[in-house]
Design a protein around this motif. Structure first.
Motif, PDB file in Angstrom:
ATOM      1  N   TYR B  36      -6.467 -14.256  -8.531  1.00 24.54           N
ATOM      2  CA  TYR B  36      -5.557 -13.368  -7.817  1.00 24.54           C
ATOM      3  C   TYR B  36      -6.367 -12.217  -7.235  1.00 24.54           C
ATOM      4  O   TYR B  36      -7.377 -11.799  -7.811  1.00 24.54           O
ATOM      5  N   GLN B  38      -5.989  -8.135  -5.717  1.00 25.62           N
ATOM      6  CA  GLN B  38      -5.127  -6.960  -5.681  1.00 25.62           C
ATOM      7  C   GLN B  38      -5.760  -5.909  -4.776  1.00 25.62           C
ATOM      8  O   GLN B  38      -6.817  -5.366  -5.102  1.00 25.62           O
ATOM      9  N   ASN B  41      -3.036  -0.196  -4.443  1.00 23.52           N
ATOM     10  CA  ASN B  41      -1.602   0.128  -4.479  1.00 23.52           C
ATOM     11  C   ASN B  41      -0.713  -1.057  -4.094  1.00 23.52           C
ATOM     12  O   ASN B  41       0.383  -0.868  -3.547  1.00 23.52           O
ATOM     13  N   LYS B  42      -1.194  -2.245  -4.374  1.00 23.54           N
ATOM     14  CA  LYS B  42      -0.410  -3.451  -4.082  1.00 23.54           C
ATOM     15  C   LYS B  42      -0.266  -4.292  -5.342  1.00 23.54           C
ATOM     16  O   LYS B  42      -0.959  -4.064  -6.344  1.00 23.54           O
ATOM     17  N   GLY B  43       0.602  -5.290  -5.268  1.00 19.29           N
ATOM     18  CA  GLY B  43       0.698  -6.252  -6.355  1.00 19.29           C
ATOM     19  C   GLY B  43      -0.400  -7.296  -6.255  1.00 19.29           C
ATOM     20  O   GLY B  43      -1.324  -7.166  -5.451  1.00 19.29           O
ATOM     21  N   LEU B  44      -0.310  -8.325  -7.066  1.00 18.34           N
ATOM     22  CA  LEU B  44      -1.324  -9.387  -7.090  1.00 18.34           C
ATOM     23  C   LEU B  44      -0.922 -10.511  -6.149  1.00 18.34           C
ATOM     24  O   LEU B  44       0.217 -10.972  -6.171  1.00 18.34           O
ATOM     25  N   LEU B  46      -1.825 -14.437  -4.968  1.00 20.09           N
ATOM     26  CA  LEU B  46      -2.507 -15.656  -5.395  1.00 20.09           C
ATOM     27  C   LEU B  46      -3.490 -16.110  -4.329  1.00 20.09           C
ATOM     28  O   LEU B  46      -3.116 -16.300  -3.173  1.00 20.09           O
ATOM     29  N   GLU B  88      -9.730  -5.780  -5.652  1.00 24.16           N
ATOM     30  CA  GLU B  88     -10.047  -6.184  -7.015  1.00 24.16           C
ATOM     31  C   GLU B  88      -9.563  -7.616  -7.217  1.00 24.16           C
ATOM     32  O   GLU B  88      -8.470  -7.979  -6.784  1.00 24.16           O
TER      33      GLU B  88
END
Lengths: 112, 114
Positions: B36, B38, B41-44, B46, B88
């Protein structure tokens, strides 16, 4: 198809208060999982709900709880907030057992 | 016990050069493995997943990963880094020995130099 949505996106609370976070899964997904992300501990699993039942639980105190509704939307609640509860809370949905999880943008909680 | 180790906490590359993010896993059962990404300031999001089909898995945005059972590794590569790859990256394992709960690596931060 719309993705996973989480509300609110940001929250500021004070110690001792309680908070409720909401997660709406992708349409058709029946499983919702919650995670806590902090710089020190990384990403940690909180719990998973499937068809309104808690199916799995991580190693968090009982102050952390959740529930799932019949439309698969889920809420998590944290009572008696502590400074250490400051984190990004992520929700993920999947179609079911052992299926790929898709994450929402998260709710950033700051406890003062 | 199930675990994931990302061997580099930070990787810095020049734009246009290859990216290699290393991941080793441990599981007593056949795992599903994921990468995943990231952004701040965001979600993960795929990138790709391995679920016991082809060992070389292609993902989005030119990323691919190879599952090597003998080395218990699932390294992520991209032939040519782009500035937008700065983010990340998390290696994730799921298997029966942890009730199929996701176990996350500590993350690798990628910096891309112009």
């Amino acid at each position: 198809k719309a993705g996973v949505t989480q509300t609110p996106r940001y929250l500021i609370k004070t110690r001792g208060q309680q908070v409720t976070l909401s997660c709406s899964p992708i349409s058709g997904h029946r499983s919702v999982s919650w995670y806590q992300q902090t710089p020190g501990q990384g990403l940690q699993f909180l719990f998973e709900y499937f068809s309104e039942t808690q199916r799995n639980k991580g190693n968090f105190p009982g102050r952390f709880s959740g529930r799932q509704f019949s439309n698969s939307r889920s809420e998590m609640n944290v009572s008696t907030l502590e400074l250490g509860d400051s984190a990004l809370y992520l929700c993920a949905s999947s179609q079911g057992d052992r299926q790929t999880q898709y994450f929402g943008p998260g709710t950033r909680l700051l406890v003062l | 016990a199930q675990s994931v180790t990302q061997l580099d906490s930070h990787v810095s590359v020049s734009e246009g050069t290859p990216v290699l993010l290393r991941c080793n896993y441990s599981s007593s059962y056949s795992p599903s493995l994921f990468w995943y990404v990231q952004h701040p300031n965001k979600g993960l999001q795929l990138l790709l997943k391995y679920t016991s089909a082809a060992t070389l898995v292609k993902g989005i945005n030119g990323f691919e990963a190879e599952f090597k059972k003998s080395e218990t590794s699932f390294h992520l590569t991209k032939p040519s880094a782009h500035m937008s790859d700065a983010a990340e990256y998390f290696c994730v394992v799921s298997a029966l020995d942890n009730d199929y709960k996701l176990s996350f690596g500590a993350g690798t931060t990628v910096t891309v130099r112009a």
